[in-house]
Design an enzyme around this catalytic site. Structure first.
Site, PDB file in Angstrom:
ATOM      1  N   HIS A 127      46.918  26.605  37.981  1.00  0.00           N
ATOM      2  CA  HIS A 127      46.719  26.556  39.431  1.00  0.00           C
ATOM      3  C   HIS A 127      46.741  25.092  39.912  1.00  0.00           C
ATOM      4  O   HIS A 127      47.432  24.750  40.874  1.00  0.00           O
ATOM      5  CB  HIS A 127      45.384  27.231  39.769  1.00  0.00           C
ATOM      6  N   GLU A 128      46.003  24.234  39.217  1.00  0.00           N
ATOM      7  CA  GLU A 128      45.943  22.817  39.626  1.00  0.00           C
ATOM      8  C   GLU A 128      47.299  22.137  39.453  1.00  0.00           C
ATOM      9  O   GLU A 128      47.745  21.397  40.324  1.00  0.00           O
ATOM     10  CB  GLU A 128      44.863  22.070  38.833  1.00  0.00           C
ATOM     11  N   GLU A 193      46.754  27.749  48.449  1.00  0.00           N
ATOM     12  CA  GLU A 193      45.890  28.262  47.378  1.00  0.00           C
ATOM     13  C   GLU A 193      46.534  29.455  46.686  1.00  0.00           C
ATOM     14  O   GLU A 193      46.576  29.526  45.463  1.00  0.00           O
ATOM     15  CB  GLU A 193      44.511  28.628  47.923  1.00  0.00           C
TER      16      GLU A 193
HETATM   17 ZN   LIG Z   1      43.486  25.139  44.719  1.00  0.00          ZN
END
Ligand SMILES: [Zn+2]
Length: 272
Positions: A127-128, A193
């Site tokens: 995710h990062e 996100e």
């Molecule tokens: Zn994030």
């Protein structure tokens, strides 16, 4: 149209076209007005500054695992111009991890119980890294630049065309800026996100970790935060169940990748 205007328009269009960039997997077109090299150099120096105030775990099993998982995920991202770095911040109170452009990553020890196992760590790492690869930082900066440019233009119009005082004009623009922030920039942060979640699930699968763990991780986060906090429409983070939904949509594709790259070792047993 005068030659001068035509020229200005084509230069402007050229900048926008050159700045267009397709996000991996989601194929969303994003506009990026900040050169990659500038972002990478800026973040390299802020990374050191940000970490200076923190207590870092520089060795031991947890740090070694972070480096190992980080390398596997970075391999998926395939950006040789990024100087990947993974830091473990010794802070059990902070349930977080973050990435700066150019591959500078930090995990807080406080997120470990949510990660629970190596596969959970691989998802958050994915995710990062996803944020960095999709250049979300540069996109946010570009949006702010455009918004600021728009506000400055509106200010000039108000000053020359109305009899309002400068204070009144500034108040109007501040209100418009706040509306744009909630109406345009925030929803973008939320889509960032979910986009990072999709990239994270695909990267973790490619690195051999079971992507189903990504859905479970958001379940653990939900239990930890109790679904409390700011309402989703005001928060930069979409609600955890919304995130699970988006990941589930991608799960069949991620599972296929995982089947081809499956690690033989157990990455699901509890570590934290
Ligand atoms: Zn994030």
């Amino acid at each position: 149209m005068s030659l001068r205007r035509a020229l200005a328009l084509s230069v402007g269009l050229g900048v926008v076209v050159a700045a267009c960039f397709k996000v991996p997997y989601t194929n969303r077109k994003s506009i990026n007005l900040v050169p990659d090299k500038l972002m990478i150099n800026l973040s390299a120096s802020s990374y050191g500054e940000l970490l200076q105030a923190e207590k870092l775990t520089k060795k031991g099993e947890d740090k070694e695992l972070l480096d190992r998982v980080g390398k596997r995920i970075a391999h998926q991202a395939d950006r040789k111009d990024y100087a990947w770095e993974y830091s473990l911040i010794n802070d059990d109170e902070t349930v977080n991890a973050w990435a700066l452009p150019g591959g500078k990553i930090a995990f807080y020890t406080g997120i470990q119980p949510i990660l629970k196992n190596e596969a959970g760590m691989a998802f958050v790492m994915g995710h990062e890294v996803g944020h960095a690869i999709a250049r979300h930082g540069a996109e946010r900066m570009s949006q702010q630049l455009v918004l600021f440019g728009g506000l400055a233009g509106a200010y000039a119009l108000l000053e020359s065309n109305t009899k309002l005082s400068t204070e009144q004009n500034v108040a109007i623009l501040a209100a418009a800026g706040a509306v744009a922030e909630v109406g345009l920039i925030l929803p973008f942060s939320r889509s960032h996100e979910s986009e990072a979640d999709v990239i994270g699930a695909m990267y973790m699968a490619g690195a051999g970790y079971p992507p189903e763990e990504a859905v479970k991780l958001w379940g653990r986060m939900e239990r930890k935060t109790g679904g409390a906090g700011v309402p989703a429409f005001l928060s930069t983070h979409p609600a955890n169940n919304k995130r699970q939904e988006v990941i589930r949509e991608w799960l069949p594709r991620a599972e296929k990748r995982y089947e081809r790259n499956k690690l033989t070792k157990d990455t699901l047993s509890k570590r934290w």
